[in-house]
Every structure is written in C-alpha cells, then in structure tokens.
Design an enzyme around this catalytic site. Structure first.
Site, short mmCIF file in Angstrom:
data_model
loop_
_atom_site.label_atom_id
_atom_site.label_comp_id
_atom_site.label_asym_id
_atom_site.label_seq_id
_atom_site.Cartn_x
_atom_site.Cartn_y
_atom_site.Cartn_z
CB VAL A 100 38.42 41.73 36.16
CG1 VAL A 100 38.26 40.35 35.56
CG2 VAL A 100 39.57 41.75 37.18
CG HIS A 116 38.46 36.35 32.40
ND1 HIS A 116 39.84 36.25 32.35
CD2 HIS A 116 37.99 35.36 31.59
CE1 HIS A 116 40.18 35.25 31.54
NE2 HIS A 116 39.08 34.70 31.08
CB CYS A 148 16.54 40.35 46.13
SG CYS A 148 18.18 39.57 46.22
N GLY A 185 49.47 41.91 25.16
CA GLY A 185 49.70 41.87 26.59
C GLY A 185 49.13 40.65 27.30
CB SER A 187 50.77 34.53 29.27
OG SER A 187 49.53 34.12 29.84
CG ASN A 211 53.19 39.13 25.87
OD1 ASN A 211 52.34 39.73 26.51
ND2 ASN A 211 53.90 38.15 26.40
#
Length: 241
Positions: A100, A116, A148, A185, A187, A211
């Site tokens: 992110v 994400h 808004c 990179g 898991s 990884n």
C-alpha cells in the site's frame, strides 16, 4: 536459471505479484517478524473496521506514522527492474501488488493493480471520494473530503473487508493468461492474493518465486530463488541477456 531467463525474455504475457519484501529494501518494515509493522500490536487493534469505529484517532495516528515513513522511502532496484519489465512487455504486462506504499507507481509502473489500496490516499466515509493526503509535515488527521466535507478514512483494505471486485478480476485474468508469472517478496499466505500464483501454474504458466524464505508456493514453482527481491529480479531479468 537460464531457462527462466529465456522464458521471461520470450514471454508475451507476464503477470507479477509483489509483497512487502519488495519494499523492505527501501527501508519499509515487513509486517511479520522482529521489527515488523505488527510487532507490539494486534491487527484487530488497528486495521479493522471495528477498530476504526471504536477509536478512529488511534487508527489514524498509526496510519499517519506509516504514511510519513512511506514518503521518506525511495523506490529501490527491484521497483526499477519491474518498470523495465513493464516497458519491455507493454500491454502484455500486469503488476499486482499487496503493498500500500505507492512505491511501484512512484518508480514508474503504470499497468498496476494495488489490491490492498494505497496509504497515500484517503477515502470519504460519506461519498466514497478519494484524494491524496497532503505532505506529512502538513497532515493533521483525519482528512476532510474536498467534495462533500465528510470525514475520510485510510484508502486501504482492512482485515474483514472485501477487495475491489474489479481489481481482483483483473488480477485473476492476468495470472490465468500469463506465459510467465513472477511472485516476489510475499509470504503467499494472505488470500485471495496468495492464490494468484497457483492460478497461473494451473493454467500452464512458468512460475518463478523470489523470497528469502520458503512459502506455500515454493513446491509449485518452476524456479524458487531464496534471495532478496532485487537480486532475484536481476538474476531472471537482464536486458543485456
């Protein structure tokens, strides 16, 4: 290694999935393990809709800290190599990231799906409008919607929330039709992103994993490199052959 390099060079369609290991080389901690972002915290304290409803100020303080950290970071060699790969494959390329931090976009990737979300943006709780956060030194949370006037939340997907259906469908199509799939990179345990490598392999793609530690995807990979993201990408993607 030579076969992987040749397949990647020849491939017309390449799908890439990246995780926190790519950004670790830019100084952004991974989520798990010693020094990780979750050390000393439980995810349900900070990254769930319930946590935000219970204490939005606490959640925003943590995200503001992470945002400042992200904006100090710079794209690393792994990010730059993925930009090169995109330019070589053009419309046959898609990069899907679980990160992110926005570093792929800052490096120059454009064919990009941020599954994400992105910590450098906020999303209005009332109207859904998205807008970038101001520079960290000028940022006092929570941000207010410029459209808004409503309160805004971090534009990330929290635990217990669904991914954007269009983004997920785009990612699944790319991995289902890829000649070569790269998983770098990550898991490979956070679903549904973790399934993308298996989707590609089941559809006949050549699967490359990079990884430092073995993952559930390792037994399925045609090549699994136990190294950093930049070293692994450098090994399989060399423009000079």
């Amino acid at each position: 290694m030579e076969e992987a390099r040749e397949r990647l060079q020849r491939a017309e369609r390449v799908a890439v999935l990246t995780g926190a290991g790519v950004s670790a080389e830019s100084g952004i901690p991974t989520f798990r393990g010693s020094g990780g972002l979750w050390e000393g915290f439980r995810p349900e304290e900070l990254a769930t809709p319930e946590a935000y409803a219970r204490d939005p100020e606490k959640v925003w303080r943590w995200y503001a800290m992470r945002y400042a950290q992200v904006m100090q970071a710079k794209p690393n060699e792994a990010h730059r190599l993925l930009v090169e790969l995109e330019r070589a494959k053009e419309r046959g390329f898609l990069l899907v990231t679980q990160n992110v931090d926005g570093l792929h976009a800052r490096a120059g990737n454009r064919r990009l799906v941020e599954l994400h979300g992105n910590i450098t943006r906020a999303r209005c709780e009332r109207c859904g409008h998205r807008q970038p956060l101001p520079p960290p030194d000028d940022f006092t949370p929570p941000p207010i919607c410029e459209r808004c006037g409503g309160r805004m939340r971090p534009d990330v997907v929290w635990f217990g929330e669904f991914l954007d259906a269009d983004h997920l469908a785009q990612a699944e199509r790319a991995f289902m039709t890829a000649d070569v799939a790269l998983v770098v990179g990550t898991s490979a345990v956070v679903e549904p992103a973790a399934s993308l490598g298996r989707i590609a392999k089941s559809a006949g793609a050549y699967l490359i994993e990079v990884n430092p530690e073995p993952t559930p995807l390792t037994p399925l990979a045609d090549l699994s490199l136990r190294t950093s993201a930049s070293e692994g990408l450098r090994a399989v993607w060399r423009q000079d052959g």
